[in-house]
Design a protein around this motif. Structure first.
Motif, PDB file in Angstrom:
ATOM      1  N   ALA A 160      59.191  43.843  63.876  1.00 42.50           N
ATOM      2  CA  ALA A 160      58.425  42.639  63.534  1.00 42.50           C
ATOM      3  C   ALA A 160      57.292  42.427  64.533  1.00 42.50           C
ATOM      4  CB  ALA A 160      59.349  41.427  63.507  1.00 42.50           C
ATOM      5  N   THR A 161      57.587  42.637  65.795  1.00 44.79           N
ATOM      6  CA  THR A 161      56.555  42.503  66.826  1.00 44.79           C
ATOM      7  C   THR A 161      55.477  43.556  66.641  1.00 44.79           C
ATOM      8  OG1 THR A 161      58.209  41.630  68.337  1.00 44.79           O
ATOM      9  CG2 THR A 161      56.184  42.450  69.323  1.00 44.79           C
ATOM     10  N   PHE A 162      55.875  44.762  66.308  1.00 50.12           N
ATOM     11  CA  PHE A 162      54.925  45.847  66.086  1.00 50.12           C
ATOM     12  C   PHE A 162      53.940  45.505  64.973  1.00 50.12           C
ATOM     13  CE2 PHE A 162      53.918  49.908  63.933  1.00 50.12           C
ATOM     14  CZ  PHE A 162      53.210  50.522  64.963  1.00 50.12           C
ATOM     15  N   ILE A 163      54.430  44.933  63.885  1.00 41.59           N
ATOM     16  CA  ILE A 163      53.553  44.539  62.779  1.00 41.59           C
ATOM     17  C   ILE A 163      52.554  43.486  63.242  1.00 41.59           C
ATOM     18  CG2 ILE A 163      53.495  43.353  60.541  1.00 41.59           C
ATOM     19  CD1 ILE A 163      56.239  44.741  59.980  1.00 41.59           C
ATOM     20  N   ALA A 164      53.032  42.487  63.978  1.00 43.21           N
ATOM     21  CA  ALA A 164      52.140  41.440  64.481  1.00 43.21           C
ATOM     22  C   ALA A 164      51.095  42.012  65.432  1.00 43.21           C
ATOM     23  CB  ALA A 164      52.953  40.347  65.177  1.00 43.21           C
ATOM     24  N   ILE A 165      51.495  42.944  66.275  1.00 42.89           N
ATOM     25  CA  ILE A 165      50.563  43.557  67.226  1.00 42.89           C
ATOM     26  C   ILE A 165      49.537  44.424  66.499  1.00 42.89           C
ATOM     27  CG2 ILE A 165      50.389  45.232  69.118  1.00 42.89           C
ATOM     28  CD1 ILE A 165      53.062  44.042  70.157  1.00 42.89           C
ATOM     29  N   LEU A 166      49.950  45.157  65.462  1.00 43.61           N
ATOM     30  CA  LEU A 166      48.995  45.951  64.686  1.00 43.61           C
ATOM     31  C   LEU A 166      47.919  45.067  64.052  1.00 43.61           C
ATOM     32  CD1 LEU A 166      51.060  48.691  62.811  1.00 43.61           C
ATOM     33  CD2 LEU A 166      49.402  48.998  64.643  1.00 43.61           C
ATOM     34  N   ILE A 167      48.339  43.964  63.481  1.00 41.42           N
ATOM     35  CA  ILE A 167      47.374  43.039  62.875  1.00 41.42           C
ATOM     36  C   ILE A 167      46.454  42.468  63.952  1.00 41.42           C
ATOM     37  CG2 ILE A 167      47.145  40.826  61.672  1.00 41.42           C
ATOM     38  CD1 ILE A 167      49.823  41.608  60.227  1.00 41.42           C
ATOM     39  N   TRP A 168      47.018  42.117  65.098  1.00 42.08           N
ATOM     40  CA  TRP A 168      46.230  41.587  66.219  1.00 42.08           C
ATOM     41  C   TRP A 168      45.186  42.611  66.667  1.00 42.08           C
ATOM     42  CZ3 TRP A 168      47.089  42.751  71.717  1.00 42.08           C
ATOM     43  CH2 TRP A 168      46.431  41.890  72.589  1.00 42.08           C
ATOM     44  N   TYR A 169      45.628  43.882  66.852  1.00 42.71           N
ATOM     45  CA  TYR A 169      44.684  44.941  67.239  1.00 42.71           C
ATOM     46  C   TYR A 169      43.589  45.132  66.189  1.00 42.71           C
ATOM     47  CZ  TYR A 169      47.251  46.792  71.291  1.00 42.71           C
ATOM     48  OH  TYR A 169      47.842  46.958  72.506  1.00 42.71           O
ATOM     49  N   ALA A 170      43.951  45.095  64.914  1.00 41.10           N
ATOM     50  CA  ALA A 170      42.958  45.273  63.849  1.00 41.10           C
ATOM     51  C   ALA A 170      41.903  44.172  63.915  1.00 41.10           C
ATOM     52  CB  ALA A 170      43.642  45.286  62.489  1.00 41.10           C
ATOM     53  N   VAL A 171      42.341  42.938  64.064  1.00 42.13           N
ATOM     54  CA  VAL A 171      41.383  41.819  64.124  1.00 42.13           C
ATOM     55  C   VAL A 171      40.520  41.926  65.381  1.00 42.13           C
ATOM     56  CG1 VAL A 171      41.180  39.314  64.386  1.00 42.13           C
ATOM     57  CG2 VAL A 171      42.748  40.282  62.690  1.00 42.13           C
ATOM     58  N   LEU A 172      41.125  42.220  66.518  1.00 43.74           N
ATOM     59  CA  LEU A 172      40.338  42.365  67.744  1.00 43.74           C
ATOM     60  C   LEU A 172      39.361  43.529  67.621  1.00 43.74           C
ATOM     61  CD1 LEU A 172      42.860  41.659  70.642  1.00 43.74           C
ATOM     62  CD2 LEU A 172      41.349  40.073  69.450  1.00 43.74           C
ATOM     63  N   GLY A 173      39.781  44.607  66.966  1.00 36.80           N
ATOM     64  CA  GLY A 173      38.890  45.741  66.754  1.00 36.80           C
ATOM     65  C   GLY A 173      37.708  45.385  65.876  1.00 36.80           C
ATOM     66  N   ILE A 174      37.959  44.643  64.808  1.00 36.55           N
ATOM     67  CA  ILE A 174      36.873  44.232  63.920  1.00 36.55           C
ATOM     68  C   ILE A 174      35.908  43.303  64.629  1.00 36.55           C
ATOM     69  CG2 ILE A 174      36.357  42.860  61.854  1.00 36.55           C
ATOM     70  CD1 ILE A 174      38.980  44.057  60.664  1.00 36.55           C
ATOM     71  N   VAL A 175      36.434  42.342  65.367  1.00 34.61           N
ATOM     72  CA  VAL A 175      35.568  41.416  66.102  1.00 34.61           C
ATOM     73  C   VAL A 175      34.760  42.170  67.156  1.00 34.61           C
ATOM     74  CG1 VAL A 175      35.568  39.454  67.711  1.00 34.61           C
ATOM     75  CG2 VAL A 175      36.979  39.373  65.649  1.00 34.61           C
ATOM     76  N   SER A 176      35.386  43.113  67.842  1.00 32.80           N
ATOM     77  CA  SER A 176      34.662  43.920  68.839  1.00 32.80           C
ATOM     78  C   SER A 176      33.568  44.744  68.171  1.00 32.80           C
ATOM     79  CB  SER A 176      35.629  44.863  69.563  1.00 32.80           C
ATOM     80  OG  SER A 176      36.582  44.142  70.275  1.00 32.80           O
ATOM     81  N   TYR A 177      33.886  45.357  67.049  1.00 35.50           N
ATOM     82  CA  TYR A 177      32.902  46.153  66.317  1.00 35.50           C
ATOM     83  C   TYR A 177      31.714  45.280  65.903  1.00 35.50           C
ATOM     84  CZ  TYR A 177      30.783  48.992  62.657  1.00 35.50           C
ATOM     85  OH  TYR A 177      29.887  49.692  61.894  1.00 35.50           O
ATOM     86  N   GLU A 178      32.006  44.096  65.394  1.00 37.57           N
ATOM     87  CA  GLU A 178      30.925  43.189  64.988  1.00 37.57           C
ATOM     88  C   GLU A 178      30.053  42.793  66.172  1.00 37.57           C
ATOM     89  OE1 GLU A 178      32.650  39.844  62.984  1.00 37.57           O
ATOM     90  OE2 GLU A 178      32.771  40.904  61.077  1.00 37.57           O
ATOM     91  N   LEU A 179      30.668  42.556  67.315  1.00 34.74           N
ATOM     92  CA  LEU A 179      29.895  42.177  68.502  1.00 34.74           C
ATOM     93  C   LEU A 179      29.014  43.322  69.002  1.00 34.74           C
ATOM     94  CD1 LEU A 179      32.476  40.083  70.521  1.00 34.74           C
ATOM     95  CD2 LEU A 179      30.335  39.269  69.546  1.00 34.74           C
ATOM     96  N   ILE A 180      29.564  44.529  69.005  1.00 34.74           N
ATOM     97  CA  ILE A 180      28.829  45.680  69.536  1.00 34.74           C
ATOM     98  C   ILE A 180      27.699  46.091  68.601  1.00 34.74           C
ATOM     99  CG2 ILE A 180      29.044  48.136  70.092  1.00 34.74           C
ATOM    100  CD1 ILE A 180      31.922  47.446  71.085  1.00 34.74           C
TER     101      ILE A 180
END
Length: 143
Positions: A117-137
């Motif tokens: 369950a934690t792994f799923i939450a962390i994957l979603i967290w990483y995906a969102v942080l990755g998208i936000v980082s990509y948008e910023l860069i």
């Protein structure tokens, strides 16, 4: 050994008002204090919570300064879900270790499910942080 058994039996026979120290009335400030003590314990005693919280605060500041309110709230939401999952996972693991200090397949499966369950939450967290980082860069809006 008999003292341990007697103490365990006494703990198990306590009712809810005994658990609260004889106080049965509702106190919101006491509940808030208890909740903050739990968060503090998780942050200061669990490295996985601590480092994820540090990364989250950095991303929340960046999202708050450079992104829209929607992006900030989205990062805040997935961060909250991830931290809740991480704290629950730690609580389940410690409870399992307390209840059964020896290896047990049932305990292993319980811990594995909590970690999943934690792994799923962390994957979603990483995906969102990755998208936000990509948008910023790249200064492109994906959503």
């Amino acid at each position: 050994m008999n003292d341990d058994v007697a103490q365990c039996a006494a703990r198990n026979s306590m009712n809810e008002s005994d658990y609260r120290g004889g106080r049965s009335e509702y106190h919101p400030l006491r509940k808030i204090r208890t909740a903050l003590a739990g968060v503090s314990h998780a942050v200061f005693r669990d490295f996985s919570v601590r480092y994820k919280l540090a990364i989250s605060v950095a991303f929340l500041v960046i999202a708050g300064v450079f992104e829209t309110l929607f992006h900030f709230l989205f990062v805040l939401e997935v961060t909250g879900v991830m931290l809740v999952a991480e704290i629950f996972n730690t609580a389940v693991e410690r409870l399992c270790d307390y209840v059964q200090p020896n290896y047990d397949d049932r305990i292993k499966h319980i811990k594995d499910m909590a970690a999943g369950a934690t792994f799923i939450a962390i994957l979603i967290w990483y995906a969102v942080l990755g998208i936000v980082s990509y948008e910023l860069i790249t200064t492109t809006e994906l959503f």
